[in-house]
Design an enzyme around this catalytic site. Structure first.
Site, PDB file in Angstrom:
ATOM      1  N   CYS B 267     -12.227  20.623 -24.662  1.00 49.61           N
ATOM      2  CA  CYS B 267     -12.711  21.602 -23.688  1.00 49.61           C
ATOM      3  C   CYS B 267     -14.147  21.300 -23.238  1.00 49.61           C
ATOM      4  O   CYS B 267     -14.371  20.282 -22.625  1.00 49.61           O
ATOM      5  CB  CYS B 267     -12.577  23.004 -24.277  1.00 49.61           C
ATOM      6  SG  CYS B 267     -12.573  24.271 -23.002  1.00 49.61           S
ATOM      7  N   GLN B 271     -15.776  17.904 -21.489  1.00 51.66           N
ATOM      8  CA  GLN B 271     -16.589  17.820 -20.269  1.00 51.66           C
ATOM      9  C   GLN B 271     -17.915  17.125 -20.571  1.00 51.66           C
ATOM     10  O   GLN B 271     -18.379  16.270 -19.810  1.00 51.66           O
ATOM     11  CB  GLN B 271     -16.816  19.231 -19.717  1.00 51.66           C
ATOM     12  CG  GLN B 271     -15.541  19.905 -19.249  1.00 51.66           C
ATOM     13  CD  GLN B 271     -15.654  21.423 -19.167  1.00 51.66           C
ATOM     14  OE1 GLN B 271     -16.672  22.004 -19.547  1.00 51.66           O
ATOM     15  NE2 GLN B 271     -14.598  22.062 -18.686  1.00 51.66           N
ATOM     16  N   ASN B 309      -8.179  26.942 -21.466  1.00 55.55           N
ATOM     17  CA  ASN B 309      -9.188  27.970 -21.279  1.00 55.55           C
ATOM     18  C   ASN B 309     -10.439  27.332 -20.712  1.00 55.55           C
ATOM     19  O   ASN B 309     -11.356  26.986 -21.444  1.00 55.55           O
ATOM     20  CB  ASN B 309      -9.497  28.670 -22.610  1.00 55.55           C
ATOM     21  CG  ASN B 309     -10.714  29.568 -22.475  1.00 55.55           C
ATOM     22  OD1 ASN B 309     -11.070  29.978 -21.371  1.00 55.55           O
ATOM     23  ND2 ASN B 309     -11.358  29.846 -23.588  1.00 55.55           N
ATOM     24  N   PHE B 312     -14.410  25.141 -15.640  1.00 60.47           N
ATOM     25  CA  PHE B 312     -14.945  23.892 -15.089  1.00 60.47           C
ATOM     26  C   PHE B 312     -13.991  22.773 -15.446  1.00 60.47           C
ATOM     27  O   PHE B 312     -13.222  22.885 -16.402  1.00 60.47           O
ATOM     28  CB  PHE B 312     -16.331  23.595 -15.676  1.00 60.47           C
ATOM     29  CG  PHE B 312     -17.381  24.569 -15.238  1.00 60.47           C
ATOM     30  CD1 PHE B 312     -18.223  24.284 -14.161  1.00 60.47           C
ATOM     31  CD2 PHE B 312     -17.531  25.783 -15.905  1.00 60.47           C
ATOM     32  CE1 PHE B 312     -19.192  25.192 -13.758  1.00 60.47           C
ATOM     33  CE2 PHE B 312     -18.495  26.696 -15.500  1.00 60.47           C
ATOM     34  CZ  PHE B 312     -19.330  26.405 -14.432  1.00 60.47           C
ATOM     35  N   HIS B 351      -6.452  22.763 -25.406  1.00 54.08           N
ATOM     36  CA  HIS B 351      -6.702  23.169 -26.788  1.00 54.08           C
ATOM     37  C   HIS B 351      -5.565  22.806 -27.730  1.00 54.08           C
ATOM     38  O   HIS B 351      -4.674  23.620 -27.961  1.00 54.08           O
ATOM     39  CB  HIS B 351      -6.986  24.669 -26.846  1.00 54.08           C
ATOM     40  CG  HIS B 351      -8.277  25.031 -26.198  1.00 54.08           C
ATOM     41  ND1 HIS B 351      -9.458  25.123 -26.893  1.00 54.08           N
ATOM     42  CD2 HIS B 351      -8.578  25.258 -24.898  1.00 54.08           C
ATOM     43  CE1 HIS B 351     -10.449  25.419 -26.060  1.00 54.08           C
ATOM     44  NE2 HIS B 351      -9.939  25.510 -24.843  1.00 54.08           N
ATOM     45  N   GLU B 353      -5.593  22.751 -30.758  1.00 54.58           N
ATOM     46  CA  GLU B 353      -5.574  23.661 -31.923  1.00 54.58           C
ATOM     47  C   GLU B 353      -4.801  24.939 -31.603  1.00 54.58           C
ATOM     48  O   GLU B 353      -4.596  25.787 -32.492  1.00 54.58           O
ATOM     49  CB  GLU B 353      -6.999  24.013 -32.341  1.00 54.58           C
ATOM     50  CG  GLU B 353      -7.680  25.100 -31.513  1.00 54.58           C
ATOM     51  CD  GLU B 353      -8.210  24.608 -30.175  1.00 54.58           C
ATOM     52  OE1 GLU B 353      -7.950  23.451 -29.815  1.00 54.58           O
ATOM     53  OE2 GLU B 353      -8.876  25.410 -29.468  1.00 54.58           O
TER      54      GLU B 353
END
Ligand SMILES: Nc1ncnc2c1ncn2[C@@H]1O[C@H](COP(=O)(O)OP(=O)(O)O)[C@@H](O)[C@H]1O
Ligand SMILES: Nc1ncnc2c1ncn2[C@@H]1O[C@H](COP(=O)(O)OP(=O)(O)O)[C@@H](O)[C@H]1O
Ligand SMILES: [Mg+2]
Ligand SMILES: [Mg+2]
Lengths: 1073, 376
Positions: B267, B271, B309, B312, B351, B353
């Protein structure tokens, strides 16, 4: 992977007649599969014995066979059509079992047909319950202690080990047929014996009980690349112990955390891997211990199922269509999501609404049936409702049922002890409402029902509102906008509110509108609004903004038939879908309204717009107000839409086709009699009485036997035939509460031929579609008797009288569309029994026999075309014979008398076609699951009226080499005529009696006609035994005569098959449908 | 007691009324929606939602209450929580309390009975925007709430990591309960990895631990030499809130560590890795938040259903300095994963996880462990 190019022709097997546990959801899945595969350029060969299906319309496959679903017939078709592949996963358990049979008989290998969508191995792993359980244990998943047994003793000894109660689940059956719960040894004996009988492999699973645990189902898909998605999670309100098909279910699951849900997902994936589901859809059922979350695996169905139809409608994810595409090599990411268009099918739908399914039962029609719900499915249909919340969806589902209940708490009159709630029945939901309303605490209700407390709490919110409306000083006028919005958000219908306030429904409606409270419509979009939805698949709610976006073209609304029930089933969905196609062809935008998730009509790409809504006047008017259609069609969905037509018109809906007044005229006995008088068309003598003391005089005037019925019922419910005064009074006293409704007495036309006519009229002209002669005599409900076109036993003279009557009635009633007339021919007189000013049950059957889409013509007429313009001006000639046979659920209802009567009880139908009546009849019997024997032993026991006729039949049978056994009376009579028949003991005469003989497989055919009016104890036991054992049984002399013809023909020459397409081609009939 | 009024006021002037639960008062944040049908407790406690007001699309929320096992961090991070229907009761064998109390104890405002679908369609059309939630008397003055929303922080350019990262380094040793994630095969030697905490979710740390890694979590500002002092065998870049481009020091640190050790990012971590490699990031109209997103693994061609989630994303036309895009989101073809073979660095936008969401992408942790073990 792109689609497979090595296969060209694919054979699809349908699920056959509608039976409990296998209804029109498989027409829906079959139609989707056919459309998808044809659209991808494959040649589709379809086999299904059910003429009422849409999939068996010639346009949906390249070669359509309406033939019995037997290996030998399959073999003939395969030899003829040379399919490269067979897709067995969209035709329910029937198709799956047939595929297994073909494979095991080596036929698929012999004709080198590849099984696609499922492998024999995976089918066996999933369907053989013992194998499945062992496999689950291997991969570390829990299954209930269980043992597969082939005999009762083994069942008893295992039960002794695991303790009672125990569950019995037969292998390779569907809808839990033959399953049950046993609380002690005696029950186990009975249940196990029955289950072993019903399992095609003579095995049942004896299971440790998980009664009362939470039950869940996951609908899953996977493609050849291993991509795997959960389409939908379904939570059962009724806990373990009630078949999912009989359970009220909710989607998505409401009472699991993410970890718990993902665990089920992971387990399902493991199961897929191990069982080897490589492509397609399947479902897995789980049981969860509400105390500690312990998970058990219950079963996997390696095919498209009832619940996948539900899941498809609940999510907008077309499982069957995609399963078909996956089977020919596509992968999920290669298939577009039709609704969003921009995203692929390799995703998991997200629901921002709640879906509730409630089954519909018809116990009233099966006196003596056990009304307690269990592991064997008993429901004949179901409804689905969509709401933003569970309470809203629940209330919409309740009023969708079309059982005269306006909402969750509006019924349930009789007082109950909470304890009664521990027994699952069709009424339990309403009893729960009642008990909550009386203030019984939630946890007490949970203790009794084992419903999850979350649902009970939501229900108690509904009852709190319900009770508030009952407060004495509350007036309709007191309700302000906020109150009204709240009521509507909780799903209270205007009628329900009116009932509670003692007001008229229209008054509530007026008040509501004056407060500016109107329904708004949201789209089912698979993605919780993350992407725009391009398919107008809508449901109503009372929230902010509206997504209906009606267009301003010419548009027509078609009202569907609602839930399947006995008397109103798939035939009417067939008619609605055809009406829809016809109007689309005419350039109208079509709007479908229905609440039955099993249907083709509720497929979002059948009509231009789909409103998944209850079929009440209020809900329909909400849509009318929003869409402002040019017309409404109420003639295609059976009786239900007709019942609200009057209200709809009063509220200003533009009803097309036959006028509401005509509907009324046809249904109002006085008006109808008057009209028949004017036309001097004969009807059975009759009387309407409102007091008991009028009965005997009226009866004597009409003369016995009499057909009696309460005036307000449909589907022949509550009808009976009485032969003398004693029977008459007995029936009146046990069936009638005087005062509210009159009682109708009719001269019963004994031993008369019954004839059904389906015809079209446009106001100018009447064209007969077909004249069907019933096999059974009048007195057996038209829906229950076999029938044949063309008629083969009625004189030309009578046929002409029937044609003349049909013409005149059609014009006199000013019918605009389809109508159906039932005639009876007795002693050279033709009588009219009734006129139905709508599409009838037999329209699909006749349409297929004549190769003309009658329902489409009817829709065109409703839209203003004339028969001239349509070009349907002459009654079509029919080549060969088409026999319709009814299929009954008696096997599911042991102890119910299987004798046929004026009350309809069949769930489905099959069709047999051949150039001779005999072969057509034989095919129909085989398709109905009770193939006529060509040799062996026939048991005959008939009443005195029939003794004369039976002699000839017996003679023929002996001549065919059958051995006859008969009860003393009949045997003596036959012997006296020099016909050799050995006597067998009656039940009263001790063992070994006829039941024992049947049990030991000593009987291949039963001919038994009931004695007198009353159900006769012996006869009744014999009949239900025959159903339980699957021994072909004939209960009328006319059917016996037809069977003899069939057997004779079968002994002369074997059956042959022919597709509808080549039938129409060879008989030069054009078929537009 | 009857619920007090509550509203959600958007910066563009649109106001959505509802009923309040949880804490009373006023809060501002970026209004976003999440399409996960389960897992609200994980969402509430995910630090990536810091300064965001989360609307759930699933109508009934709170049904299963809250428990001690599902939080993804020590506290509730969302600025506000918006649902269609708050469950008045809790029904689940693991539950330890109800949602309303949970939010009140954490000082978070909840709004129920709100027209969430209309809200979501509004956000879809207009893009995410700033908003204010109010519960109690403050809810009556919608004008000043709108003004408050307009005055509140803009996500673009906002560095929110400093507010959520650990104040000091700590060791993480807790694995997951096998009943949820099965038993992972632990690494032979137990190599140490350092996890940069930009707002890390606990389940990431559990997944690493399950696979036999020793994990030391360090503050976002930890310098390369401090990190080298720990002599780790791998570096993990965690998820987190805000605009990645604004976390310049992290980008710098990662750039100077590139190539030294295997790096795995999730996430925000993904980035930051992309930016360190020389790529670009951009703000999305309304992001991806849900557990049903199709991610295509370009190497295997397989599709995994993944939890997303993020607001950006790494720009598709980024120059990743020799790195390649390994995963894309099939819904809109945005970059979902990248890898730099030579520099032994890889990362995903989504994600693996889960928590909440499907477990399809756990293999990424195995790949990280494999990369780390090559060194041991
Ligand atoms: N061990 C058990 N204890 C209690 N109920 C059970 C058990 N096994 C099955 N059932 C109930 O019986 C129903 C039918 O069983 P299932 O295996 O699903 O048969 P079918 O193939 O007809 O769906 C299930 O829906 C469940 O409610
Ligand atoms: N007067 C009669 N004499 C003999 N049989 C009758 C008579 N009236 C009705 N029946 C039988 O009862 C069946 C049901 O009656 P019908 O009026 O058609 O009810 P439904 O509305 O259920 O179709 C008919 O199909 C016919 O077999
Ligand atoms: Mg089942
Ligand atoms: Mg099954």
């Amino acid at each position: 992977m792109p689609k497979r190019s090595d296969i060209k022709t694919i054979m699809i097997i349908g699920s056959g007649p509608i039976v409990i546990g296998q209804a029109c959801e498989f027409d829906y899945s079959g139609v989707q599969a056919c459309k998808a595969l044809k659209q991808k350029g494959y040649r589709v060969v379809l086999l299904n014995s059910n003429p009422a299906t849409i999939m068996t319309d010639p346009e949906f496959a390249d070669a359509t066979y309406i033939e019995p679903l037997t290996p030998s017939i399959c073999e003939q078709i395969i030899a003829k059509e040379k399919p490269d592949a067979l897709l067995p996963t969209v035709g329910g358990q029937t198709a799956l079992n047939l595929a297994v049979a073909l494979q095991e008989a080596g036929l698929l290998d012999h004709f080198s047909v590849e099984l696609i969508g499922a492998s024999l191995n995976s089918i066996q792993l999933a369907e053989d319950r013992q194998l499945f359980n062992e496999t689950m244990r291997e991969i570390g998943l829990r299954v209930p202690d269980s043992k597969v047994v082939g005999d009762v003793e083994a069942a008893l000894s295992f039960a002794a080990r695991i303790g009672y109660p125990t569950l019995i689940r037969p292998s390779f059956t569907m809808g839990g047929a033959g399953g049950g719960v046993a609380y002690d040894e005696d029950e186990l004996r009975a249940v196990a014996a029955n289950g072993i009988r019903q399992s095609p492999v003579g095995q049942v699973l004896v299971d440790k009980s998980l009664l009362g645990w939470k039950e869940y189902e996951l609908e899953l898909m996977r493609d050849a690349k291993g991509n795997f998605v959960v389409v939908c999670s379904i939570e059962n309100l009724d806990p373990m112990g009630v078949h999912t098909g009989d359970s009220i279910t909710i989607a998505p699951a409401q009472t699991l955390t993410d970890k718990e849900l993902q665990r089920l997902r992971n387990m399902s994936r493991m199961i897929f891997d191990r069982v080897g589901i490589t492509t397609g859809g399947a479902n897995v059922q789980f049981a969860i211990n509400p105390a500690d979350g312990e998970v058990y695996v219950i079963e996997m169905n390696p095919r498209v199922s009832r619940s996948s139809a539900l899941a498809s409608k609940a999510t907008g994810f077309p499982i069957a269509k995609i399963a078909a595409l996956l089977a020919v090599g596509y992968t999920l990411d290669e298939i577009a999501n039709d609704i969003t268009r921009q995203t692929p099918a390799s995703f998991e739908p997200s629901l921002d609404y709640v879906v509730v399914k409630i089954p519909r039962w018809d116990f009233k029609k099966f006196a003596g049936a056990d009304p307690v719900l269990g592991p064997q499915m008993k429901a004949v249909g179901e409804v689905m409702a969509i709401g933003r919340t569970f309470p809203e969806a629940l209330q919409k589902a309740v009023r969708s049922l079309d059982i005269g209940i306006d909402g969750f708490g509006s019924q349930a009159r009789e007082h109950l002890s909470p304890e009664a709630l521990s027994v699952p029945t069709a009424q339990r939901l309403f009893q729960v409402a009642r008990v909550i309303g009386e203030g019984v605490p939630i946890d007490e209700i949970v203790r009794q029902t084992r419903f999850d407390p979350w649902f009970v709490q939501q229900m108690s919110e509904l009852m709190a509102i319900h009770n508030r409306l009952l407060e004495r000083d509350l007036r309709l006028a007191d309700l302000d906008c906020r109150d009204m919005v709240k009521l509507k958000r909780y799903g209270f219908s205007d009628a329900y509110i009116a009932g509670l306030l003692g007001e008229a429904e229209l008054a509530v409606r007026r008040q509501r509108k004056s407060l500016g409270v109107r329904a708004n419509f949201y789209r089912v979009d698979t993605c919780a609004a993350e992407f725009a939805a391009h398919t107008p698949y809508l449901y109503s709610t009372y929230e902010m903004d509206d997504e209906a976006q009606p267009v301003s073209t010419r548009k027509v609304m078609i009202l569907g038939g609602g839930p399947n029930r006995i008397g109103q089933g798939i035939e009417f969905d067939y008619c609605c879908v055809h009406a829809c196609f016809a109007l689309r062809e005419m350039g109208y935008e079509t709007i479908m309204v229905n609440c039955n998730p099993e249907t083709v009509s509720t497929d979002y790409d059948t009509a231009d717009r789909l409103y998944f809504e209850p079929l009440t006047a209020e809900d329909v008017m909400n849509i009318v107000d929003r869409e402002e259609p040019d017309g409404l069609l109420v003639q295609f969905g059976g009786q239900s839409p007709l019942n609200i037509a009057r209200d709809l018109q009063r509220m200003g809906a533009p009803i097309w086709g036959t006028s509401v007044d005509t509907i009324d005229l046809a249904e109002d006995r006085e008006r109808f009699n008057a009209l028949m008088g004017e036309l001097n068309i004969r009807q059975p003598a009759g009387a309407t009485i409102i007091m008991r003391n009028e009965a005997t005089r009226a009866a004597r005037r009409i003369a016995y036997p009499l057909l009696v019925r309460p005036s307000y019922v449909l589907g022949g419910r509550g009808m009976a035939i009485v032969f003398d005064e004693e029977q008459l009074l007995a029936w009146l006293d046990s069936n009638v509460t005087w005062g509210d409704h009159p009682v109708l007495l009719d001269q019963f036309l004994d031993d008369a031929y019954e004839v059904d006519v389906d015809a079209l009229a446009d106001g100018e002209q009447v064209t007969i579609g077909g004249i069907m002669q019933h096999i059974e005599q009048a007195g057996v409900h038209s829906g229950d008797s076999a029938c044949v076109v063309p008629p083969y036993k009625i004189s030309y003279f009578h046929l002409d009288v029937i044609r003349d009557y049909t013409q005149r009635i059609g014009l006199a009633l000013n019918i605009k569309g389809l109508f159906n007339i039932q005639f009876a021919v007795k002693d050279d007189e033709v009588y009219v029994l009734e006129v139905n000013p709508r599409a009838s049950r037999t329209v699909p059957f006749i349409s297929k026999a004549i190769g003309q889409p009658l329902a489409r013509y009817a829709a065109q007429i409703a839209a203003g075309k004339t028969l001239q313009e349509i070009g349907f001006v002459a009654e079509p000639a029919i080549d060969g014979f088409f026999v319709k046979e009814a299929v009954f659920p008696f096997q599911k209802f042991p102890g119910v008398d299987a004798r046929l009567g004026p009350e309809m009880r069949s769930t489905g139908e099959v069709m047999g076609r051949a150039s001779s009546f005999g072969h057509a009849y034989v095919k129909a019997q085989a398709a109905a699951g009770t193939p006529l024997p060509i040799g062996g032993t026939v048991f005959i026991s008939v009443n005195d009226f029939d003794k004369g006729v039976v002699a000839k039949i017996a003679r023929d049978l002996v001549q065919f080499g059958f051995r006859l056994v008969a009860t003393a009376g009949t045997a003596g009579w036959l012997n006296s005529l020099g016909i050799d028949a050995s006597p067998v003991k009656k039940l009263s005469q001790g063992a070994p009696n006829i039941l024992d003989l049947m049990q030991d497989g000593g009987v291949d055919l039963v001919i038994n006609t009931p004695r007198g009016g009353q159900a006769h104890e012996d006869g009744m036991r014999i009949r239900s035994q025959a159903y339980a054992l699957g021994v072909p049984i004939i209960t009328t002399m006319s059917a016996a005569a037809a069977s003899v013809q069939g057997i004779r023909r079968l002994r002369e020459s074997p059956l042959s098959v022919r597709s509808l397409q080549s039938h129409y081609a060879e008989t030069g009939k054009t078929s537009e449908n | 007691m009857p619920a007090l009024p509550a509203v959600l006021a958007l910066e563009d002037g649109r106001v959505f009324p509802g009923e309040g639960f949880g804490a009373e008062g006023v809060q501002t944040g970026e209004i976003v929606f999440n399409t996960s049908m389960t897992g609200y407790q994980e969402i509430l406690t995910d630090p990536s939602y810091y300064r965001q007001i989360v609307a759930m699309t699933v109508p009934h929320v709170g049904n299963t209450g809250v428990n001690l096992e599902d939080p993804e961090s020590k506290k509730v991070w969302v600025s506000g929580f918006v649902v269609r229907s708050l469950s008045p009761i809790v029904s689940n064998w693991r539950n330890r309390g109800d949602l309303a109390t949970y939010l009140r104890d954490n000082g978070v405002i909840g709004v129920s009975g709100l027209a969430t679908r209309a809200l979501v369609r509004h956000i879809r059309a207009k893009g995410v925007m700033r908003a204010a939630v109010a519960h109690g008397d403050a809810a009556l003055d919608t004008d000043s709430l709108t003004a408050l929303a307009r005055a509140s922080l803009d996500m673009s350019g906002a560095n929110l990591v400093d507010a959520v990262t650990a104040s000091a380094a700590y060791d993480w040793r807790e694995g997951s309960d096998p009943q949820w994630y099965g038993d992972a095969s632990p690494a032979r030697a137990r190599p140490l990895v350092v996890a940069y905490d930009f707002g890390v979710k606990h389940n990431i740390l559990r997944m690493l631990t399950d696979r036999g890694l020793r994990v030391t979590v360090v503050p976002a500002g930890t310098s390369p030499c401090e990190l080298r002092a720990l002599a780790p065998s791998g570096i993990f870049l965690s998820n987190g809130p805000g605009d990645p481009a604004a976390v310049d020091y992290a980008i710098e640190n990662v750039r100077s560590l590139l190539g030294e050790l295997p790096i795995f990012g999730i996430c925000l971590g993904h980035q930051i890795l992309a930016l360190a490699l020389g790529g670009k990031t951009e703000k999305m109209p309304f992001g991806h938040r849900g557990g049903n997103q199709p991610v295509k693994n370009l190497r295997t061609g397989e599709v995994e259903i993944a939890t997303h989630n993020h607001g950006f994303a790494v720009s598709a036309d980024s120059d990743l300095g020799g790195g390649e895009v390994t995963h894309i989101n099939l819904n809109d073809n945005t970059v979902a994963g990248l890898r730099h073979q030579a520099l032994r660095a890889f990362s995903v936008q989504y994600h693996p996880e889960a928590a909440p969401g499907p477990h399809d992408s756990m293999y990424l942790f195995d790949e990280f462990v494999a990369a780390v073990q090559d060194l041991v």
